[in-house]
Design a protein around this motif. Sequence first.
Motif, mmCIF file in Angstrom:
data_model
loop_
_atom_site.group_PDB
_atom_site.id
_atom_site.type_symbol
_atom_site.label_atom_id
_atom_site.label_comp_id
_atom_site.label_asym_id
_atom_site.label_seq_id
_atom_site.Cartn_x
_atom_site.Cartn_y
_atom_site.Cartn_z
ATOM 1 N N UNK A 106 0.832 -1.206 0.000
ATOM 2 C CA UNK A 106 0.000 0.000 0.000
ATOM 3 C C UNK A 106 0.864 1.252 0.000
ATOM 4 N N UNK A 107 1.966 1.215 0.741
ATOM 5 C CA UNK A 107 2.889 2.359 0.759
ATOM 6 C C UNK A 107 3.519 2.528 -0.621
ATOM 7 N N UNK A 108 3.957 1.416 -1.205
ATOM 8 C CA UNK A 108 4.571 1.460 -2.542
ATOM 9 C C UNK A 108 3.601 2.051 -3.570
ATOM 10 N N UNK A 112 -0.176 5.803 4.714
ATOM 11 C CA UNK A 112 0.098 4.375 4.535
ATOM 12 C C UNK A 112 1.363 3.966 5.291
ATOM 13 N N UNK A 113 2.354 4.851 5.305
ATOM 14 C CA UNK A 113 3.598 4.563 6.024
ATOM 15 C C UNK A 113 3.348 4.498 7.525
ATOM 16 N N UNK A 114 2.533 5.426 8.026
ATOM 17 C CA UNK A 114 2.200 5.424 9.461
ATOM 18 C C UNK A 114 1.446 4.155 9.844
ATOM 19 N N UNK A 115 0.617 3.647 8.928
ATOM 20 C CA UNK A 115 -0.124 2.413 9.211
ATOM 21 C C UNK A 115 0.783 1.190 9.119
ATOM 22 N N UNK A 116 1.777 1.248 8.243
ATOM 23 C CA UNK A 116 2.665 0.102 8.020
ATOM 24 C C UNK A 116 3.700 -0.062 9.133
ATOM 25 N N UNK A 117 4.113 1.036 9.729
ATOM 26 C CA UNK A 117 5.191 0.977 10.715
ATOM 27 C C UNK A 117 4.874 0.067 11.905
ATOM 28 N N UNK A 118 3.738 0.225 12.586
ATOM 29 C CA UNK A 118 3.474 -0.674 13.722
ATOM 30 C C UNK A 118 3.320 -2.128 13.288
ATOM 31 N N UNK A 119 2.791 -2.335 12.100
ATOM 32 C CA UNK A 119 2.623 -3.707 11.599
ATOM 33 C C UNK A 119 3.988 -4.357 11.384
#
Length: 88
Positions: A34-36, A50-57
């Motif tokens: 999603x970030x890509x 998307x980056x903020x959502x991906x970081x904790x994951x």
Amino acid sequence: MANTPQSKKRARQNERRQDINKARRSRIRTYLRKVEEAIASGDQAAATAALRAAQPELMRGVTKGVVHKNTAARKMSRLSSRVKALSA
């Protein structure tokens, strides 16, 4: 083939763990994709979200042992620098 009761149990546990880890890895890859996609579209606001959502994951994958700590740090660093470059 497993012979002792303990090795049979270990084989069962490994199968269950493999399914759980596969799901976690897939979930992490989805967030990274999603970030890509947001970076490719050129939308910095969407990419940042998307980056903020991906970081904790991604970090959750580290604590669960699915991803190595340095691998996660490298991915976050490279993605964040690409998101930052969108503003320029």
